[in-house]
Scaffold this active site. Structure first.
Site, PDB file in Angstrom:
ATOM      1  CG  HIS A   1       8.770  -5.647  -1.798  1.00 26.98           C
ATOM      2  ND1 HIS A   1       7.835  -5.486  -0.766  1.00 26.98           N
ATOM      3  CD2 HIS A   1       8.890  -4.772  -2.279  1.00 26.98           C
ATOM      4  CE1 HIS A   1       7.354  -4.293  -0.944  1.00 26.98           C
ATOM      5  NE2 HIS A   1       7.900  -3.683  -2.012  1.00 26.98           N
TER       6      HIS A   1
ATOM      7  CG  HIS B   1       8.410   6.017  -4.510  1.00 22.64           C
ATOM      8  ND1 HIS B   1       9.632   6.132  -3.677  1.00 22.64           N
ATOM      9  CD2 HIS B   1       8.001   5.012  -4.367  1.00 22.64           C
ATOM     10  CE1 HIS B   1       9.388   5.016  -3.077  1.00 22.64           C
ATOM     11  NE2 HIS B   1       8.373   4.315  -3.394  1.00 22.64           N
TER      12      HIS B   1
ATOM     13  CD  GLU C   1       9.566   0.204  -3.243  1.00 24.80           C
ATOM     14  OE1 GLU C   1       8.900   1.284  -2.640  1.00 24.80           O
ATOM     15  OE2 GLU C   1       9.957  -0.688  -2.679  1.00 24.80           O
TER      16      GLU C   1
ATOM     17  CG  ASP D   1       7.339  -0.075  -7.175  1.00 23.93           C
ATOM     18  OD1 ASP D   1       8.190   0.371  -6.513  1.00 23.93           O
ATOM     19  OD2 ASP D   1       6.086   0.004  -6.679  1.00 23.93           O
TER      20      ASP D   1
ATOM     21  CG  HIS E   1       6.754   3.614   1.240  1.00 20.70           C
ATOM     22  ND1 HIS E   1       7.315   2.347   1.340  1.00 20.70           N
ATOM     23  CD2 HIS E   1       6.463   3.767   0.031  1.00 20.70           C
ATOM     24  CE1 HIS E   1       7.530   2.050   0.132  1.00 20.70           C
ATOM     25  NE2 HIS E   1       7.255   2.582  -0.570  1.00 20.70           N
TER      26      HIS E   1
ATOM     27  CG  ASP F   1       4.358   3.795  -3.504  1.00 20.53           C
ATOM     28  OD1 ASP F   1       4.133   3.391  -4.692  1.00 20.53           O
ATOM     29  OD2 ASP F   1       5.218   3.627  -2.891  1.00 20.53           O
TER      30      ASP F   1
ATOM     31  CE1 TYR G   1       0.881   0.116  -2.719  1.00 16.93           C
ATOM     32  CE2 TYR G   1       0.929   1.757  -1.241  1.00 16.93           C
ATOM     33  CZ  TYR G   1       1.467   1.065  -2.180  1.00 16.93           C
ATOM     34  OH  TYR G   1       2.936   1.195  -2.720  1.00 16.93           O
TER      35      TYR G   1
ATOM     36  CG  HIS H   1       1.293   0.876  -7.129  1.00 15.72           C
ATOM     37  ND1 HIS H   1       1.887   0.161  -7.646  1.00 15.72           N
ATOM     38  CD2 HIS H   1       2.166   1.414  -5.920  1.00 15.72           C
ATOM     39  CE1 HIS H   1       3.111   0.170  -7.609  1.00 15.72           C
ATOM     40  NE2 HIS H   1       3.473   0.697  -6.474  1.00 15.72           N
TER      41      HIS H   1
HETATM   42 FE1  FEO Z   1       7.041   2.465  -2.924  1.00 18.65          FE
HETATM   43 FE2  FEO Z   1       5.266   1.463  -5.449  1.00 18.65          FE
HETATM   44  O1  FEO Z   1       6.932   1.754  -4.589  1.00 18.65           O
END
Ligand code: FEO
Length: 398
Positions: free
Chosen positions: A23, A77, A79, A81, A144, A163, A191, A222
């Site tokens: 993104h 989380h 999100e 991903d 986040h 994250d 990041y 990650h």
């Molecule tokens: Fe906030 Fe890696 O997703």
């Protein structure tokens, strides 16, 4: 292929070697979506992966256990991903209960039909025993996303930090001591700058909370797992979240016919004269990604931004960079606007207005060059570079 963190605890995620756009984040080194399996009397999966890679996650799980034996799936989380594989994963775990906080449940409801899922909402007061080990939960709102949460495995001293402390890099190794530290920290900085910066206050709260935990390993969602350089990443996060300045000047510019570039060069030369302690970095905004610009913006004390005038505006790439920077809410900088024009000056003036809206320090007046900058005007730019250099040294405590 799973990687063991400790006996009975494995990384089972996915290495996305080829992702180059996340993104708009320039993932030039790829990315990973980390997922972890804890096998005890009960078995728990911590987070999943991006939807298209659900089958690889399930394959990793099958290397270690029968899917029927997985009792819990923690969603730290929501999100996509990390959570977009949940639909497929929950379908394959007939005995899996999803553990998440209330906000996370509401986000998941927005993405999935969760009516058939067995969900147990957890709060920071709850613990879930796996047998010899216990899961604890720590809400980390806005680090986040609103529903963000850490899971802490107390007996093993592992913090599953989603994250936070992560890096976008695809590597064949999983641990921080298996990769050059400076590269990992640089990716962690990138990041942080691009994803986490607006939430520095919340990050500082999380760092305070983390101090109360005995942590031997930070298993992020990650990149590499921190097991050797914990102090380094925690110290770096503290500096970034506090808005600590480096003795650095960022010169952002875009030029049509070299006049603005000549001004940028003069600022560079003036600033470089002042002190070898200074890092003076010119970045042509059309030749550098927004990700790089934000990364360099994070800790810079001063910013000179210049643009030629195009159709009574600044150049579009400069407008894009400033729009991106505005959203990230970096610590306030010392700013200097410059630019060139033909028949109507607008580039530098629009940048100056942007500085003022951002409430950056703008004691230097903007400098506009009509067509080619005269030597005296270039000297004005060099002077501005010297002033910015003094400010940057002062702001960074040098
Ligand atoms: Fe906030 Fe890696 O997703």
């Amino acid at each position: 292929m799973p990687t063991e963190l400790k006996p009975g605890i494995h990384w089972v995620g996915y290495v996305d070697w080829n992702v180059r756009d996340f993104h708009s984040f320039d993932t030039r080194h790829g990315a990973t979506y980390n997922s972890y399996l804890i096998q005890d009397e009960k078995t728990a999966l911590i987070d999943t992966v991006k939807g298209p890679f659900a089958s690889q996650l399930l394959e990793n799980l099958r290397c270690l256990t029968e899917l029927e034996k997985i009792d819990y799936v923690v969603c730290n989380h929501a999100e996509p991903d990390h959570a977009s594989a949940l639909g497929e994963v929950m379908k394959h775990l007939p005995n899996g209960t999803l553990l998440c906080n209330e906000k996370c449940r509401n986000v998941l409801k927005g993405y999935f039909d969760i009516s058939g899922w067995n969900i147990q909402v957890v709060t920071p007061n709850d613990t879930v025993s796996l047998g010899h080990r216990t899961l604890h939960f720590l809400n980390t709102p806005m680090v986040h996303w609103p529903e963000s949460m850490f899971t802490y495995l107390a007996e093993e001293k592992i913090l599953f930090s989603m994250d936070a402390f992560g890096q976008h890099m695809a590597t064949s190794v999983r641990f921080d001591d298996e990769w050059p530290l400076h590269e990992t920290l640089l990716e962690a900085k990138s990041y942080y700058a691009n994803i986490v910066t607006p939430y520095g206050r919340q990050v500082l709260q999380v760092l305070d909370a983390a101090k109360t935990l005995d942590i031997e390993m930070i298993a992020t969602s990650h990149g590499l797992i921190w097991r050797k350089y914990l102090q380094e990443i925690l110290t770096a996060y503290h500096a970034w979240a506090s808005g600590k300045y480096e003795p650095k000047i960022l010169i952002l510019y875009d030029s049509m016919w070299e006049s603005t570039r000549m001004m940028a060069d003069a600022i560079l030369s003036g600033a470089m004269d002042v002190s070898p302690k200074l890092n003076v970095l010119p970045l042509h905004v059309r030749k550098n990604s927004l990700t790089r610009i934000a990364t360099e913006m994070l800790d810079t004390a001063a910013v000179a931004a210049g643009s030629a005038t195009l159709n009574m505006q600044m150049m579009p790439a400069m407008a894009a960079a400033l729009t991106y920077v505005r959203g990230l809410k970096f610590a306030k900088k010392a700013g200097f606007a410059f630019g060139s024009y033909g028949w109507n000056s607008a580039g530098a003036n629009r940048i100056q207005k942007w500085f003022e809206e951002m409430q950056w320090e703008t004691s230097l007046a903007p400098v506009n060059a009509n067509w080619r900058p005269a030597p005296s005007l270039l000297e004005q730019c060099a002077d501005a570079g010297r002033v910015l250099a003094a400010k940057a040294l002062e702001m960074s405590g040098q």
